[in-house]
Scaffold this active site. Structure first.
Site, short mmCIF file in Angstrom:
data_model
loop_
_atom_site.label_atom_id
_atom_site.label_comp_id
_atom_site.label_asym_id
_atom_site.label_seq_id
_atom_site.Cartn_x
_atom_site.Cartn_y
_atom_site.Cartn_z
N GLY A 15 -0.61 -1.75 4.85
CA GLY A 15 -0.19 -1.03 3.64
C GLY A 15 -0.10 0.47 3.90
O GLY A 15 -0.48 1.29 3.07
N ALA A 16 0.45 0.81 5.08
CA ALA A 16 0.41 2.21 5.53
C ALA A 16 1.60 3.03 5.06
O ALA A 16 1.68 4.22 5.37
CB ALA A 16 0.33 2.25 7.06
N ASN A 88 -6.11 -2.29 4.25
CA ASN A 88 -5.89 -1.44 3.08
C ASN A 88 -4.91 -2.01 2.06
O ASN A 88 -5.05 -1.77 0.86
CB ASN A 88 -5.39 -0.08 3.57
CG ASN A 88 -4.76 0.74 2.45
OD1 ASN A 88 -5.46 1.37 1.66
ND2 ASN A 88 -3.44 0.73 2.35
N SER A 140 -13.06 -1.13 -4.11
CA SER A 140 -12.75 -0.27 -5.25
C SER A 140 -14.07 -0.04 -5.99
O SER A 140 -15.04 -0.78 -5.77
CB SER A 140 -11.76 -0.98 -6.18
OG SER A 140 -11.71 -0.36 -7.45
N TYR A 153 -7.68 -8.20 -10.72
CA TYR A 153 -7.92 -7.14 -9.73
C TYR A 153 -9.42 -7.00 -9.45
O TYR A 153 -9.86 -6.98 -8.30
CB TYR A 153 -7.35 -5.81 -10.25
CG TYR A 153 -7.49 -4.66 -9.29
CD1 TYR A 153 -6.66 -4.55 -8.19
CD2 TYR A 153 -8.45 -3.66 -9.49
CE1 TYR A 153 -6.78 -3.50 -7.30
CE2 TYR A 153 -8.58 -2.59 -8.61
CZ TYR A 153 -7.74 -2.51 -7.52
OH TYR A 153 -7.86 -1.45 -6.64
N LYS A 157 -11.55 -7.53 -5.95
CA LYS A 157 -12.30 -6.44 -5.31
C LYS A 157 -13.79 -6.78 -5.17
O LYS A 157 -14.45 -6.32 -4.24
CB LYS A 157 -12.08 -5.13 -6.07
CG LYS A 157 -10.64 -4.60 -5.93
CD LYS A 157 -10.27 -4.33 -4.47
CE LYS A 157 -8.84 -3.86 -4.30
NZ LYS A 157 -8.47 -3.63 -2.90
N ILE A 186 -7.55 7.36 -7.84
CA ILE A 186 -6.85 8.10 -6.78
C ILE A 186 -5.36 8.13 -7.12
O ILE A 186 -4.79 7.09 -7.51
CB ILE A 186 -7.03 7.42 -5.40
CG1 ILE A 186 -8.51 7.09 -5.13
CG2 ILE A 186 -6.44 8.28 -4.29
CD1 ILE A 186 -9.45 8.24 -4.95
N1 LIG Z 1 -5.11 4.20 -6.06
C1 LIG Z 1 -6.30 3.95 -6.55
O1 LIG Z 1 -6.72 4.54 -7.55
C2 LIG Z 1 -7.19 2.91 -5.89
C3 LIG Z 1 -8.50 2.78 -6.36
C4 LIG Z 1 -9.33 1.84 -5.78
C5 LIG Z 1 -8.89 1.06 -4.73
N2 LIG Z 1 -7.61 1.20 -4.29
C6 LIG Z 1 -7.18 0.30 -3.20
O2 LIG Z 1 -6.64 1.05 -2.13
C7 LIG Z 1 -5.65 0.27 -1.45
C8 LIG Z 1 -4.35 1.07 -1.32
O3 LIG Z 1 -3.90 1.38 -2.62
P1 LIG Z 1 -2.86 2.55 -2.94
O4 LIG Z 1 -3.28 3.11 -4.24
O5 LIG Z 1 -2.70 3.43 -1.76
O6 LIG Z 1 -1.54 1.66 -3.18
P2 LIG Z 1 0.02 1.93 -2.88
O7 LIG Z 1 0.74 1.04 -3.82
O8 LIG Z 1 0.32 3.39 -2.90
O9 LIG Z 1 0.20 1.40 -1.39
C9 LIG Z 1 0.02 0.04 -1.07
C10 LIG Z 1 0.88 -0.30 0.14
O10 LIG Z 1 0.64 -1.69 0.45
C11 LIG Z 1 1.89 -2.29 0.76
N3 LIG Z 1 1.85 -3.72 0.47
C12 LIG Z 1 1.71 -4.32 -0.74
N4 LIG Z 1 1.83 -5.64 -0.62
C13 LIG Z 1 2.04 -5.91 0.70
C14 LIG Z 1 2.25 -7.09 1.45
N5 LIG Z 1 2.30 -8.30 0.85
N6 LIG Z 1 2.43 -7.00 2.79
C15 LIG Z 1 2.42 -5.77 3.39
N7 LIG Z 1 2.24 -4.61 2.73
C16 LIG Z 1 2.05 -4.68 1.39
C17 LIG Z 1 2.90 -1.59 -0.15
O11 LIG Z 1 4.23 -1.73 0.33
C18 LIG Z 1 2.38 -0.15 -0.12
O12 LIG Z 1 3.00 0.60 0.92
C19 LIG Z 1 -5.50 -1.03 -2.26
O13 LIG Z 1 -6.27 -2.05 -1.66
C20 LIG Z 1 -6.08 -0.65 -3.61
O14 LIG Z 1 -6.59 -1.76 -4.32
C21 LIG Z 1 -6.74 2.10 -4.84
#
Ligand SMILES: NC(=O)c1ccc[n+]([C@@H]2O[C@H](COP(=O)([O-])OP(=O)(O)OC[C@H]3O[C@@H](n4cnc5c(N)ncnc54)[C@H](O)[C@@H]3O)[C@@H](O)[C@H]2O)c1
Length: 249
Positions: A15-16, A88, A140, A153, A157, A186
């Site tokens: 998920g980079a 991630n 999370s 969700y 988590k 975030i």
């Molecule tokens: N943003 C927040 O507030 C927050 C809070 C707590 C936890 N998180 C966790 O952090 C992690 C990243 O979240 P983010 O906010 O950066 O999300 P984001 O949506 O900005 O990025 C997620 C990435 O994962 C990729 N992805 C999704 N499904 C996929 C699949 N099936 N195969 C390959 N790639 C896939 C997407 O294309 C995207 O590039 C997640 O696990 C999320 O639950 C985020």
């Protein structure tokens, strides 16, 4: 952390192509690591990492059959080394118990839980070969709390927390640590629909004792620590990166 602390380390980040995963991958690249960046979205990956010589992009949907084996095979054919795995990739579809369809439930389990389990299992032989294997999973603050519209969700988590603790038990004997990050609010594409609601955004800004929402780089700095030599006696724990949002009752 000084520049080059991760020279000669190989990192894989799922998920980079966006948000937290992008920030984590760039943080490792800036510290000298070679980073395999995996995502569904190859054009976003290329946009993010084209200028980094040590980034290797791999397009893969983590939820399709054989995704984990495909990635492991690719890594084996492209250097055959891995020191740090960052699971991630994740999604946050809103849901409540009464209206959660089987399809939504399965979608959330597939990306947030099943993909993490399978990829870690397939990459274990390479992590065991490392001098200091590290697994960092994205949990999370919802790994030990619950919130409105976060039924599926929050369940996934909590599973990340349980799975990571169990990984730490099984893998300590190989010198591998397994920990999970617990981001709060975030600013990323995933959270945008939630923070488009000004009242919701204000709530989380006020709830954090640091008085702001988090940035992806806040989480990346914590990932660097959990991946470093300095954290070699820390395993099986969740690290909150939430600006103090949940410490106060
Ligand atoms: N943003 C927040 O507030 C927050 C809070 C707590 C936890 N998180 C966790 O952090 C992690 C990243 O979240 P983010 O906010 O950066 O999300 P984001 O949506 O900005 O990025 C997620 C990435 O994962 C990729 N992805 C999704 N499904 C996929 C699949 N099936 N195969 C390959 N790639 C896939 C997407 O294309 C995207 O590039 C997640 O696990 C999320 O639950 C985020």
């Amino acid at each position: 952390m000084s520049q080059g602390d991760f020279n000669n380390k190989v990192v894989l980040v799922t998920g980079a192509a966006s948000g937290i995963g992008e920030a984590i991958a760039k943080a490792f690249l800036e510290q000298g690591a070679e980073v395999i960046v995996v995502d569904l979205d190859i054009s976003a990956l290329n946009n993010c990492f084209d200028s980094y010589d040590l980034a290797k992009s791999l397009q893969q949907d983590l939820t399709v059959a054989n995704a984990a084996a495909t990635i492991a095979d690719w890594v084996a054919r492209n250097g055959g080394r891995l020191d740090i795995l960052v699971n991630n990739a994740g999604r946050a579809l809103p849901s409540e118990i009464g209206t959660t369809t089987d399809e939504l439930w399965q979608t959330m389990m597939d990306i947030n839980v099943n993909a993490m389990f399978r990829l870690t299992r397939e990459l274990l032989p390479l992590l065991k070969d490392s001098d200091a294997g590290r697994i960092i999973n994205l949990g999370s603050i919802m790994s030990d709390m619950a919130g409105p519209n976060l039924f599926a969700y929050g369940t996934t988590k909590h599973a990340v927390a349980g799975m990571t603790k169990s990984m730490s038990v099984d893998l300590g004997k190989f010198g591998i640590t397994a920990n999970y990050l617990q981001p709060g609010a975030i600013v990323t594409a995933l959270s945008k629909p939630f923070f488009d609601d000004a009242t919701f955004k204000q709530y989380w800004e006020d709830k954090a004792s640091m008085g702001r929402l988090g940035q992806p780089e806040d989480v990346a700095h914590a990932a660097l620590f959990l991946a470093s030599e300095k954290s070699s006696f820390i395993t099986g724990v969740g690290l909150n990166v939430d600006g103090g949002a949940i410490v106060m009752f």
